[in-house]
Design a protein around this motif. Sequence first.
Motif, short mmCIF file in Angstrom:
data_model
loop_
_atom_site.label_atom_id
_atom_site.label_comp_id
_atom_site.label_asym_id
_atom_site.label_seq_id
_atom_site.Cartn_x
_atom_site.Cartn_y
_atom_site.Cartn_z
N ARG A 36 0.84 -1.21 0.00
CA ARG A 36 0.00 0.00 0.00
C ARG A 36 0.86 1.25 0.00
NH1 ARG A 36 -5.09 -0.57 3.65
NH2 ARG A 36 -5.88 -2.49 2.82
N ALA A 37 0.28 2.35 -0.41
CA ALA A 37 0.99 3.63 -0.42
C ALA A 37 1.20 4.16 0.99
CB ALA A 37 0.22 4.64 -1.26
N GLU A 38 0.47 3.63 1.97
CA GLU A 38 0.55 4.11 3.35
C GLU A 38 1.91 3.83 3.98
OE1 GLU A 38 -2.52 1.85 5.16
OE2 GLU A 38 -4.02 2.61 3.78
N GLY A 39 2.63 2.85 3.47
CA GLY A 39 3.93 2.52 4.01
C GLY A 39 4.11 1.02 4.07
N PRO A 40 5.32 0.59 4.47
CA PRO A 40 5.58 -0.85 4.51
C PRO A 40 4.78 -1.53 5.62
CG PRO A 40 7.42 0.37 5.42
CD PRO A 40 6.47 1.38 4.86
N GLY A 41 4.54 -2.82 5.43
CA GLY A 41 3.78 -3.56 6.43
C GLY A 41 3.74 -5.03 6.11
N ALA A 42 2.89 -5.74 6.83
CA ALA A 42 2.76 -7.18 6.66
C ALA A 42 1.29 -7.54 6.47
CB ALA A 42 3.31 -7.90 7.88
N TYR A 43 1.07 -8.58 5.70
CA TYR A 43 -0.27 -9.10 5.46
C TYR A 43 -0.41 -10.45 6.12
CZ TYR A 43 -1.16 -5.57 1.89
OH TYR A 43 -1.35 -4.38 1.23
N VAL A 44 -1.57 -10.70 6.68
CA VAL A 44 -1.94 -12.04 7.13
C VAL A 44 -3.17 -12.40 6.30
CG1 VAL A 44 -2.75 -13.47 9.03
CG2 VAL A 44 -1.05 -11.70 9.44
N VAL A 45 -3.01 -13.44 5.47
CA VAL A 45 -4.04 -13.82 4.50
C VAL A 45 -4.63 -15.16 4.91
CG1 VAL A 45 -4.53 -14.23 2.06
CG2 VAL A 45 -2.71 -12.64 2.71
N THR A 46 -5.96 -15.23 4.93
CA THR A 46 -6.66 -16.48 5.16
C THR A 46 -7.03 -17.05 3.79
OG1 THR A 46 -7.59 -15.60 7.20
CG2 THR A 46 -8.62 -17.58 6.29
N VAL A 47 -6.49 -18.25 3.51
CA VAL A 47 -6.75 -18.91 2.24
C VAL A 47 -7.71 -20.06 2.49
CG1 VAL A 47 -5.72 -20.15 0.30
CG2 VAL A 47 -4.47 -18.29 1.40
N GLU A 48 -8.68 -20.17 1.60
CA GLU A 48 -9.71 -21.21 1.74
C GLU A 48 -9.50 -22.25 0.63
OE1 GLU A 48 -13.95 -20.45 3.29
OE2 GLU A 48 -14.02 -20.20 1.12
N PHE A 49 -9.68 -23.53 1.01
CA PHE A 49 -9.52 -24.65 0.08
C PHE A 49 -10.85 -25.39 -0.04
CE2 PHE A 49 -5.59 -23.88 2.38
CZ PHE A 49 -4.69 -23.66 1.35
N ARG A 50 -11.34 -25.49 -1.30
CA ARG A 50 -12.61 -26.18 -1.53
C ARG A 50 -12.47 -27.08 -2.76
NH1 ARG A 50 -15.39 -20.68 -0.76
NH2 ARG A 50 -15.45 -20.63 -3.01
N ASP A 51 -13.48 -27.94 -2.96
CA ASP A 51 -13.46 -28.79 -4.14
C ASP A 51 -14.21 -28.17 -5.32
OD1 ASP A 51 -15.94 -29.06 -3.03
OD2 ASP A 51 -15.99 -31.24 -3.05
N ARG A 52 -14.80 -26.99 -5.11
CA ARG A 52 -15.43 -26.25 -6.20
C ARG A 52 -15.43 -24.76 -5.84
NH1 ARG A 52 -20.13 -29.44 -4.34
NH2 ARG A 52 -20.95 -28.26 -2.61
N ALA A 53 -15.61 -23.92 -6.86
CA ALA A 53 -15.52 -22.48 -6.65
C ALA A 53 -16.67 -21.92 -5.82
CB ALA A 53 -15.46 -21.76 -8.00
N GLU A 54 -17.87 -22.52 -5.96
CA GLU A 54 -19.03 -22.04 -5.20
C GLU A 54 -18.95 -22.61 -3.78
OE1 GLU A 54 -19.68 -23.96 -8.09
OE2 GLU A 54 -19.43 -22.17 -9.29
N ALA A 55 -19.20 -21.75 -2.81
CA ALA A 55 -19.17 -22.18 -1.41
C ALA A 55 -20.42 -22.99 -1.09
CB ALA A 55 -19.09 -20.98 -0.49
N ASP A 56 -20.23 -24.03 -0.31
CA ASP A 56 -21.35 -24.86 0.15
C ASP A 56 -21.89 -24.22 1.44
OD1 ASP A 56 -23.16 -26.82 0.70
OD2 ASP A 56 -21.68 -28.33 1.29
N PRO A 57 -23.14 -23.75 1.45
CA PRO A 57 -23.66 -23.07 2.63
C PRO A 57 -23.75 -24.00 3.85
CG PRO A 57 -25.35 -23.20 0.93
CD PRO A 57 -24.11 -23.76 0.36
N ALA A 58 -23.91 -25.29 3.62
CA ALA A 58 -24.03 -26.23 4.74
C ALA A 58 -22.67 -26.70 5.25
CB ALA A 58 -24.86 -27.43 4.32
N GLY A 59 -21.65 -26.64 4.41
CA GLY A 59 -20.34 -27.15 4.79
C GLY A 59 -19.38 -26.04 5.16
#
Length: 140
Positions: free
Chosen positions: A71-94
Amino acid sequence: MSALKWQGWLVGLVTVAGMLVFAPLALYVWASGGDPPQAPPRAAAEDVRVTGCRIDPASRRVVAAVEATGRAEGPGAYVVTVEFRDRAEADPAGRAAQALVRIPGVAPGATEYGEAVGPVWPVATVPWCGVAGAEFARAT
């Protein structure tokens, strides 16, 4: 006329001239409201993306390649949550598997990379990896 009367007129004329010059400037400063409005901060998830999703042949774990742009605001660190699924659409029940990846030292405008390691993946399915969330912390 006496000299005192001329001095009075001179002071009056200088005062009127000063008001004609400085009143519009003071009015402009007052009407501008001070500091310019700041743009709302951008969500950290807009700065990160998953660039690759593969299965490690040795461990059968899913590995997601993640990149973060500073970002232009200055240096920093990101913490990213990555999700793993068997299809692109999210399963509302799972609930999908998730992993965190920390990408430190991201300078403004620079792009840094990281990898998130997910769960062991079933043999006959193709994984989908995506950003579920992200946080940015400025370096102090």
